[in-house]
Design a protein around this motif. Structure first.
Motif, PDB file in Angstrom:
ATOM      1  N   ALA A  46      57.925  64.503  18.311  1.00 33.58           N
ATOM      2  CA  ALA A  46      56.984  65.621  18.446  1.00 33.58           C
ATOM      3  C   ALA A  46      56.647  65.888  19.911  1.00 33.58           C
ATOM      4  N   GLN A  47      56.485  64.829  20.699  1.00 33.95           N
ATOM      5  CA  GLN A  47      56.191  65.020  22.118  1.00 33.95           C
ATOM      6  C   GLN A  47      57.363  65.663  22.842  1.00 33.95           C
ATOM      7  N   ARG A  48      58.599  65.284  22.478  1.00 32.59           N
ATOM      8  CA  ARG A  48      59.781  65.912  23.086  1.00 32.59           C
ATOM      9  C   ARG A  48      59.873  67.381  22.702  1.00 32.59           C
ATOM     10  N   MET A  49      59.568  67.698  21.459  1.00 35.36           N
ATOM     11  CA  MET A  49      59.658  69.087  21.002  1.00 35.36           C
ATOM     12  C   MET A  49      58.614  69.969  21.683  1.00 35.36           C
ATOM     13  N   HIS A  50      57.458  69.405  22.019  1.00 37.70           N
ATOM     14  CA  HIS A  50      56.425  70.189  22.695  1.00 37.70           C
ATOM     15  C   HIS A  50      56.776  70.478  24.151  1.00 37.70           C
TER      16      HIS A  50
END
Length: 89
Positions: A46-50
């Motif tokens: 999720a952090q990478r996608m943000h």
């Protein structure tokens, strides 16, 4: 045969009870560990996608057929994190 098996189980009971107890707690600990790793990996994804900047880019259309007019093959993917043509509205 049944009598022999019954007497064997009664003889092994002092050993089997602690083994089953430890085995059950080992399974609970493994389940907890797997859940913890699952949530950690999900948070990392999720952090990478943000970090994908496409939704704020001038060239991002938001249309599922053509998301980006410059880089349609890797628009809204992890490759676009370091997009050389990223331009804010």
């Amino acid at each position: 045969m049944v009598l022999w098996l019954s007497s064997l189980l009664w003889a092994l009971q002092p050993i089997l009870v602690p083994l089953c107890f430890c085995g059950a707690w080992l399974l609970v600990a493994l389940l907890a560990w797997n859940l913890w790793r699952f949530f950690q990996e999900g948070l990392a994804i999720a952090q990478r996608m943000h970090k994908i900047p496409c939704s704020q880019c001038r060239f991002f259309s938001g249309d599922y057929r053509l998301k980006c007019s410059l880089h349609p093959d890797w628009a809204a993917t992890e490759v676009a994190i370091h997009c050389p043509d990223y331009d804010i509205h």
